[in-house]
Motif scaffolding. Structure first.
Motif, mmCIF file in Angstrom:
data_model
loop_
_atom_site.group_PDB
_atom_site.id
_atom_site.type_symbol
_atom_site.label_atom_id
_atom_site.label_comp_id
_atom_site.label_asym_id
_atom_site.label_seq_id
_atom_site.Cartn_x
_atom_site.Cartn_y
_atom_site.Cartn_z
ATOM 1 N N GLY D 12 0.821 -1.206 0.000
ATOM 2 C CA GLY D 12 0.000 0.000 0.000
ATOM 3 C C GLY D 12 0.856 1.257 0.000
ATOM 4 O O GLY D 12 0.624 2.196 -0.765
ATOM 5 N N CYS D 74 -1.581 2.958 5.806
ATOM 6 C CA CYS D 74 -1.427 1.705 5.046
ATOM 7 C C CYS D 74 -0.872 0.659 5.996
ATOM 8 O O CYS D 74 0.256 0.188 5.819
ATOM 9 C CB CYS D 74 -0.486 1.915 3.862
ATOM 10 N N LEU D 97 -6.625 2.673 5.147
ATOM 11 C CA LEU D 97 -6.741 1.587 4.178
ATOM 12 C C LEU D 97 -7.015 0.237 4.835
ATOM 13 O O LEU D 97 -7.218 -0.755 4.140
ATOM 14 C CB LEU D 97 -5.477 1.501 3.311
ATOM 15 N N GLY D 153 -12.065 -2.607 1.180
ATOM 16 C CA GLY D 153 -11.249 -3.747 0.804
ATOM 17 C C GLY D 153 -11.289 -3.968 -0.705
ATOM 18 O O GLY D 153 -12.170 -3.460 -1.407
ATOM 19 N N CYS D 154 -10.310 -4.739 -1.193
ATOM 20 C CA CYS D 154 -10.215 -4.970 -2.635
ATOM 21 C C CYS D 154 -11.382 -5.813 -3.135
ATOM 22 O O CYS D 154 -12.008 -5.497 -4.152
ATOM 23 C CB CYS D 154 -8.887 -5.621 -2.980
ATOM 24 N N GLY D 187 -2.416 -9.239 -2.817
ATOM 25 C CA GLY D 187 -3.432 -9.003 -1.794
ATOM 26 C C GLY D 187 -3.024 -9.533 -0.433
ATOM 27 O O GLY D 187 -3.506 -9.060 0.597
ATOM 28 N N ASN D 319 -5.836 -4.951 -7.986
ATOM 29 C CA ASN D 319 -6.160 -5.001 -6.554
ATOM 30 C C ASN D 319 -5.367 -4.001 -5.726
ATOM 31 O O ASN D 319 -5.829 -3.567 -4.672
ATOM 32 C CB ASN D 319 -5.938 -6.411 -5.998
ATOM 33 N N LEU D 320 -4.185 -3.591 -6.190
ATOM 34 C CA LEU D 320 -3.387 -2.638 -5.414
ATOM 35 C C LEU D 320 -3.703 -1.178 -5.768
ATOM 36 O O LEU D 320 -3.256 -0.276 -5.086
ATOM 37 C CB LEU D 320 -1.885 -2.894 -5.628
ATOM 38 N N GLN D 324 -7.158 -0.673 -3.792
ATOM 39 C CA GLN D 324 -6.490 -0.237 -2.573
ATOM 40 C C GLN D 324 -6.060 1.231 -2.670
ATOM 41 O O GLN D 324 -6.829 2.127 -2.351
ATOM 42 C CB GLN D 324 -5.278 -1.139 -2.264
ATOM 43 N N THR D 325 -4.846 1.469 -3.125
ATOM 44 C CA THR D 325 -4.268 2.805 -2.966
ATOM 45 C C THR D 325 -4.819 3.806 -3.969
ATOM 46 O O THR D 325 -4.953 4.991 -3.659
ATOM 47 C CB THR D 325 -2.736 2.735 -3.080
#
Lengths: 351, 351, 351, 351
Positions: D12, D74, D97, D153-154, D187, D319-320, D324-325
């Protein structure tokens, strides 16, 4: 500057579109293809936006000359030679990503690319002699003035940039150089072939083209030019189960066995201090191909065996960017009078 | 023959269970572990049947001696040295898969495995001298009579088998040998560590341990023993995004530059004609690590650069079988008076 | 029993050779191929030993009938239909690994395999009706007596074995079943195609064939047969960046919402207690495709959402073994009067 | 706007640095970490340039408040709750996050994150109630005004964006929804753990957390909020051998079984017409996770089984980034009064 991308749906063409489409200095004015001609870009790549969703046209010298000042030829070996003279005569500069103009002698090309030579009857030794080998780290000034550039192969790029400072300054022996290279699968292109199937090359590794790989002669030609001596070397490519990336592990012998890893690191760093896309890593830091993925960078590291003065130089590149299209765009920048790395500052999204 | 597998839940232990469980010449009579002690095999590996679902016991010299005639020690470096003398004194033969007894001199081990040397105070130089290096292609007879065998590392196995015929017969120079090796990730073991995470090593490639990797000294020691001369060489390991498999690309110089690829192929084939697990491929056929996956085979190929008498030898093994546990079982067969490849005929399920 | 392997150099053929070559009950008496005809086995696969290094012959009904009692047809869809009647008339039993005889009605096949139907004019509805669907868990007795067996597709195998106990006993609703399947790339075969290139499918994931995938109809036909009712279900295949392996995640609704995960586990285990190749895992243990790689096993796990009586069943197989050739050999064993798993006890070399 | 990145060396944190470092609207004014504190950024990531090569500091509320207006947390679950009240009291806005503030009720969090609840004694139910769930497609306006944002969440992101138009408008049933999701290994984070080793998860696939995965409750909470009804659904995550990417395959039942794939496509497109990062693909085009890798995009596709009114919706994200970020930075943009996708136009370098 209007740019034609010829061979738009192969990996070279895709990279070219991606790297140029939001660059304000260039306009993608023509997309050419054979199998894909008549389709729109978005039919092929619904996930890559292109402002004006161009039609991919059948490849035609006249159409390219109508629409563009420069042509990036991202085509299989041999085809460029059928287009280049026509394009040049109509005033279109040519950056060729194939091997067609990488040798100073047409005979040498015919010898090495013998299958292609049977298919495409060439008679353009003059253009072979005129073409500038598009490795900016070696031919910066000549590239800037050229109308025909032969963009280098991925393996030669990954080998010659690290070797250049050592060979040109006579720091290592000309004899006994070993280049052990590892490439991702995208180097094999987008045309279907059995050996590049996931099931065949996934979760395994093999060497190919020992001694006789076509890039051996390309590397030797340029290495000899750099050093001023005829150089014979061993080059072994390996196919690695990853999509992008190239790693070369280069072995040589120092003429002065007293040089340390730190000394050799300084040699590299000094030599390339003006090139922001070349990163020389601290001693004992060894790069992963992941570090340069999706960028135009090359990372170098060097280590000496102080017992015997042998030296190992590592390089990593993204084979589709610095090893192919990114480098072609560096050439494009140079002939356009722009800074070499204009529009090539990409993020490496680790991991 | 009752066999103790010590360190049962690491990759070495798992392979040992898999390779021995249906072999009628051996009975797995003891499973030992530390973190896993007190659990049953099936708790750890619900997908690998074991006839009697053994409990994994805390590692104990007495228990091993009670239950087994031979112990396979599949343990991190250093720990074997705390068990071996005790086991030998109780009449248990030891096949150690760690590096603890691979050097003839304890001081050399302490020098190279300095971190482990701090943790485990060793005083068994006599055992270092007694131990037989368990590469059957070199030490067949000594292994057969040994009570303590130091099973080789994966990299040394992949390098020494191809080099052996050339070095022992003086066919290549002792100087300037380069070993460029590529390994799958399972060589890093089953203990969690950041660099072996899929996200860190997947879809990428890097070199590590340049010049100073521990296996350099192991290879040099045995190569020097074979050739009768002190050999210094360059060994570079690379981590490849695949689970199993090891590929070594070995570069040397022929003393007789007139030898052809075919000649060198015959040298290899003649030398190893009695070893059914060694396959020497036709000239110009280069092996993939996939060809030996899940087998105890090693495939070799050789190619000469006739311009200058340089030679390239390729080898592929499964790093966890011929590179580790399969070789240990070859040693087990030899000390048991059985054919070397007893129980090791496995299918390679291509692809 | 003399066995002909027709289509020897595809993935189905390679598995057949590997699984039969050291089985004493069978002799590989014929290898057939089209593109590879005239070459020897070892020309194609220098790494897979075959006792008598057979020539691969052009496919011919007469030659097969001369040499074999049974033919394993490992061919692209449509071709088997040109061989089967001829083989049967000459007394050769046929195990067909393609889809040609999986439907009870030729018209349905023509509807679903419409491209193949244009190329191969078929008139063998009688054989479609005669053929036995070769899923031993459903048709054990009929297979034993058959002369023509349609070996199931990989996706149907992975879905029908877990569904069978629940559907045949009316434990789950016939409506609303969802089968979400994930396959390795080898399911796409060995013929070069762009979407199966490492560079295209590596390090990524996509679904394909939503609603209309050909295996939807195959699954529905057999599921309807099992349950005695017309079943419509949702089946979605996904292409996963791994070579071998298939995972199906199956969702349904329990008719008795009071059933627990443990109850459902017992239902599975009881139903398949006589099949040693089916492993029902403990509750809360979920299998990896790695657990069955290179084996003929299927692992099952089941979990209930006790809030609402929904059930999830997981299955994993090796798509090339239980999903293809291993299952064909189970069929071969049954028609030969041998135990179903004769010669199919393979080691899973984890990891 | 001065931004603190807390937990800078996890995945993250790395993404946050990469996405913010060349954005002129933000200045990275603080990097915080625990294990890495005292090291410089370049010690950890020699391949990622940071203009001022920041020291990574020990995490401290005071230091963050001194240096930054906003903190991106993160961090592993639980830790954020020890920082958030302190930061808010000092006027620092918080984008978290982790899962700490994703539930409206602290008790629910304690129930679901029971291990973390034992370790971190929390008493901030008021903050749980205040926090805005940071999915801009649902909470655009609330996010813009928030001082505490719980970034999703992802898995919930990949499921809720496609479900939102259908649930909020009552187009699909609330019952029987199935979400079958597939995630890359990143993940699992950058902390070493056995199941994320390449050797363990490479070349294979498994499901985990059936029924009880923590994200089931997160998805259900938001889906219920959207639809206005209590929703129970089935969510199954799978671990895929790729580094980045997430694919969700979502199954539901249309209330109006007459709707076609094209109708449903229009529903999606209309609903999200103002979000340039959401791409609704043409009917019968199914996305690969590769299409969105290294971008903040989400691609959607929808297909109806017209026989029975079942609908399948596909989504892919990185997913990131969007998982996420990237999404956290969308939130950061909103609270900063900037366009949602400011600085998030990234190139997808296919392949």
């Amino acid at each position: 500057m209007n740019v034609a991308i010829v061979g738009a749906t192969g990996y070279g063409g895709i990279q070219a579109v991606n790297l140029l489409k939001s660059n304000k200095n260039y306009k993608i004015s023509y997309l050419g293809g054979n199998k894909s001609s008549g389709t729109k870009w978005s039919d092929n790549f619904p996930f890559i936006n292109l402002e004006s969703d161009n039609l991919i046209e059948k490849i035609s010298i006249d159409r390219i000359a109508d629409k563009a000042n420069v042509a990036l030829l991202c085509l299989p070996n041999g085809i460029s030679s059928t287009l280049t003279r026509g394009l040049l005569e109509k005033g279109v500069k040519v950056i060729d990503l194939s091997a067609d103009y990488r040798y100073k002698s047409l005979d040498q090309w015919k010898n090495i690319y013998s299958n292609e030579a049977k298919k495409y009857k060439r008679d353009d030794d003059d253009l072979c002699k005129e073409a500038v080998y598009g490795l900016p780290e070696i031919n910066f000034n000549d590239i800037s003035k050229a109308r025909l550039i032969a963009s280098p192969g991925c393996y030669p790029t990954s080998a010659l940039i690290p070797l250049n400072p050592f060979l040109s300054q006579g720091i290592i022996d000309n004899e006994g150089i070993v280049i052990d290279s590892k490439s991702g699968t995208s180097g094999g292109g987008r045309e279907p072939n059995q050996k590049s199937l996931f099931s065949e090359c996934g979760d395994g590794l093999s060497a190919y083209g020992l001694i006789n790989h076509r890039h051996t002669s390309e590397i030797e030609q340029i290495a000899s030019f750099i050093s001023g001596n005829d150089i014979e070397l061993l080059f072994t490519p390996h196919l690695i189960p990853m999509t992008r990336g190239m790693h070369s592990t280069i072995y040589g012998r120092l003429r002065d066995p007293g040089l340390t890893s730190s000394d050799c690191r300084i040699i590299l760093e000094n030599y390339y201090r003006n090139y922001s896309h070349i990163r020389v890593l601290p001693v004992d830091i060894y790069p992963s191909t992941k570090w340069v993925k999706n960028t135009n960078e090359i990372h170098l590291s060097v280590k000496v065996d102080t017992r015997n003065g042998r030296v190992i130089i590592l390089s990593v590149i993204d084979n589709l960017i610095k090893g192919q299209t990114g480098q072609a765009i560096q050439n494009l920048n140079l002939i356009s009078g722009l800074p070499i790395n204009n529009g090539l500052e990409m993020i490496n999204h680790y991991p």
